[in-house]
Design a protein around this motif. Structure first.
Motif, short mmCIF file in Angstrom:
data_model
loop_
_atom_site.label_atom_id
_atom_site.label_comp_id
_atom_site.label_asym_id
_atom_site.label_seq_id
_atom_site.Cartn_x
_atom_site.Cartn_y
_atom_site.Cartn_z
N GLU A 62 0.81 -1.22 0.00
CA GLU A 62 0.00 0.00 0.00
C GLU A 62 0.84 1.27 0.00
OE1 GLU A 62 -4.00 -1.61 2.32
OE2 GLU A 62 -2.61 -0.32 3.40
N GLU A 63 1.94 1.28 0.78
CA GLU A 63 2.73 2.50 0.94
C GLU A 63 3.86 2.64 -0.08
OE1 GLU A 63 3.96 3.05 5.01
OE2 GLU A 63 1.89 2.83 5.74
N ALA A 64 4.29 1.52 -0.70
CA ALA A 64 5.44 1.61 -1.60
C ALA A 64 5.34 0.77 -2.86
CB ALA A 64 6.71 1.23 -0.83
N GLY A 65 4.28 0.00 -3.00
CA GLY A 65 4.15 -0.84 -4.18
C GLY A 65 5.09 -2.02 -4.22
N VAL A 66 5.61 -2.42 -3.05
CA VAL A 66 6.56 -3.52 -2.98
C VAL A 66 5.82 -4.84 -2.78
CG1 VAL A 66 8.39 -4.57 -1.58
CG2 VAL A 66 8.52 -2.16 -2.21
N LYS B 149 9.46 -7.50 -6.29
CA LYS B 149 9.04 -6.60 -7.37
C LYS B 149 8.52 -5.31 -6.76
CE LYS B 149 5.78 -6.80 -11.24
NZ LYS B 149 4.75 -7.62 -11.88
N GLN B 150 8.66 -4.20 -7.51
CA GLN B 150 8.09 -2.92 -7.09
C GLN B 150 7.22 -2.38 -8.22
OE1 GLN B 150 10.91 -0.08 -5.59
NE2 GLN B 150 9.30 1.09 -4.59
N LEU B 151 5.99 -2.07 -7.89
CA LEU B 151 5.02 -1.58 -8.86
C LEU B 151 5.09 -0.05 -8.98
CD1 LEU B 151 2.01 -3.76 -7.64
CD2 LEU B 151 3.65 -4.28 -9.46
N LYS B 152 4.78 0.45 -10.17
CA LYS B 152 4.74 1.90 -10.36
C LYS B 152 3.46 2.51 -9.79
CE LYS B 152 7.75 2.07 -14.35
NZ LYS B 152 7.93 2.40 -15.74
N SER B 153 2.39 1.75 -9.82
CA SER B 153 1.10 2.23 -9.32
C SER B 153 0.69 1.37 -8.12
CB SER B 153 0.06 2.13 -10.43
OG SER B 153 -1.18 2.59 -9.96
N PHE B 154 0.33 2.03 -7.02
CA PHE B 154 -0.06 1.36 -5.79
C PHE B 154 -1.00 2.29 -5.03
CE2 PHE B 154 3.99 3.48 -5.50
CZ PHE B 154 3.93 4.22 -4.32
N ARG C 2 9.54 7.07 -2.01
CA ARG C 2 10.15 5.77 -1.75
C ARG C 2 11.65 5.91 -1.93
NH1 ARG C 2 6.84 2.15 -5.97
NH2 ARG C 2 7.66 3.73 -7.36
N LEU C 3 12.40 5.36 -1.02
CA LEU C 3 13.85 5.52 -1.05
C LEU C 3 14.52 4.21 -0.65
CD1 LEU C 3 16.04 7.73 -1.41
CD2 LEU C 3 15.77 8.25 1.00
N TRP C 4 15.29 3.63 -1.56
CA TRP C 4 16.08 2.45 -1.27
C TRP C 4 17.50 2.91 -0.94
CZ3 TRP C 4 14.32 -2.42 -0.73
CH2 TRP C 4 13.08 -2.74 -1.28
N LEU C 5 18.01 2.49 0.22
CA LEU C 5 19.35 2.90 0.65
C LEU C 5 20.09 1.72 1.26
CD1 LEU C 5 18.56 6.24 2.52
CD2 LEU C 5 19.75 6.02 0.34
N PRO C 6 21.43 1.71 1.13
CA PRO C 6 22.20 0.73 1.89
C PRO C 6 21.90 0.93 3.38
CG PRO C 6 23.60 1.87 0.30
CD PRO C 6 22.28 2.58 0.33
#
Length: 161
Positions: A78-82, A119-124, A132-136
Motif C-alpha cells: 500500500e505504501e510503496a508498491g513492494v 518486485k516494485q510496482l509503479k502504481s499502488f 520511496r527511497l532504497w538505501l544501503p
C-alpha cells in the motif's frame, strides 16, 4: 435569583484534548523491513510520512484476522508498491509514536518483519502520497530521524547484511 435555561446541549469538546495528558498503553503497529540486494551491501526501503515527510519503514495497524507478517506485506504494497515474501516471525520491535489528526501522539510498539523484495510496482494505493527511497543499511540509519528506529536498524544491521 434564577438560572437561565437553554435548549442547547452543553459543549464538552474541550474534554477531547485532555486524552493526550493521560498515559495510554502502547498500541501495536506492524512494519515491513523490505530488503533487496544492493551494489555493495543490501538496501532497505524507507518511505516518507504523509504529513511531515520524515523517512520511516512502511507500517500500519494490524489487519483483523490476518497474521502480522501478512499485515507487513500489505503495508509494503500500500505504501510503496513492494511485493515480496515476509518472514513469519518478527526480526524485533521498537517503540514509536503515531501522530493522529488532532495533533496528539500515541505511543506504539512496532513489530518489524523482514520482507524479501521481489518486485516494485509503479502504481499502488498511496502513489503520489509518499516518497520511496532504497538505501544501503548504513545510509538508511543516517536518513531516519526517529531515534528508536535508528537504534533498531543499528542493532539488527548484521541480520540485514
Amino acid at each position: 435569583m434564577g438560572f437561565a435555561r437553554t435548549s442547547a446541549a452543553p459543549d464538552f469538546s474541550w474534554l477531547q484534548g485532555l486524552g493526550g495528558l493521560f498515559v495510554k498503553p502502547a498500541r501495536l503497529q506492524i512494519a515491513a523491513l523490505c530488503i533487496r540486494p544492493g551494489e555493495q551491501e543490501p538496501e532497505i526501503l524507507l518511505v516518507s510520512t504523509r504529513d511531515t515527510g520524515r523517512f520511516i519503514l512502511p507500517k500500519g495497524w494490524p489487519e483483523r484476522d490476518k497474521p502480522a507478517s501478512e499485515t507487513a506485506l500489505i503495508e509494503a504494497y500500500e505504501e510503496a508498491g513492494v511485493l515480496g515474501t515476509a518472514d513469519p516471525r518478527p526480526i524485533g520491535s521498537f517503540r514509536s509514536y503515531k501522530g493522529i489528526s488532532n495533533g496528539l501522539k500515541i505511543r506504539t510498539k512496532v513489530l518489524v518483519f523482514k520482507v524479501r523484495f521481489e518486485k516494485q510496482l509503479k502504481s499502488f494505493p498511496e502513489t503520489g502520497q509518499r516518497k520511496r527511497l532504497w538505501l544501503p543499511v548504513s545510509k538508511a540509519i543516517e536518513k531516519v530521524d526517529e531515534p528508536a528506529l535508528k537504534r533498531f536498524l543499528r542493532r539488527h544491521a548484521s541480520e540485514i547484511l
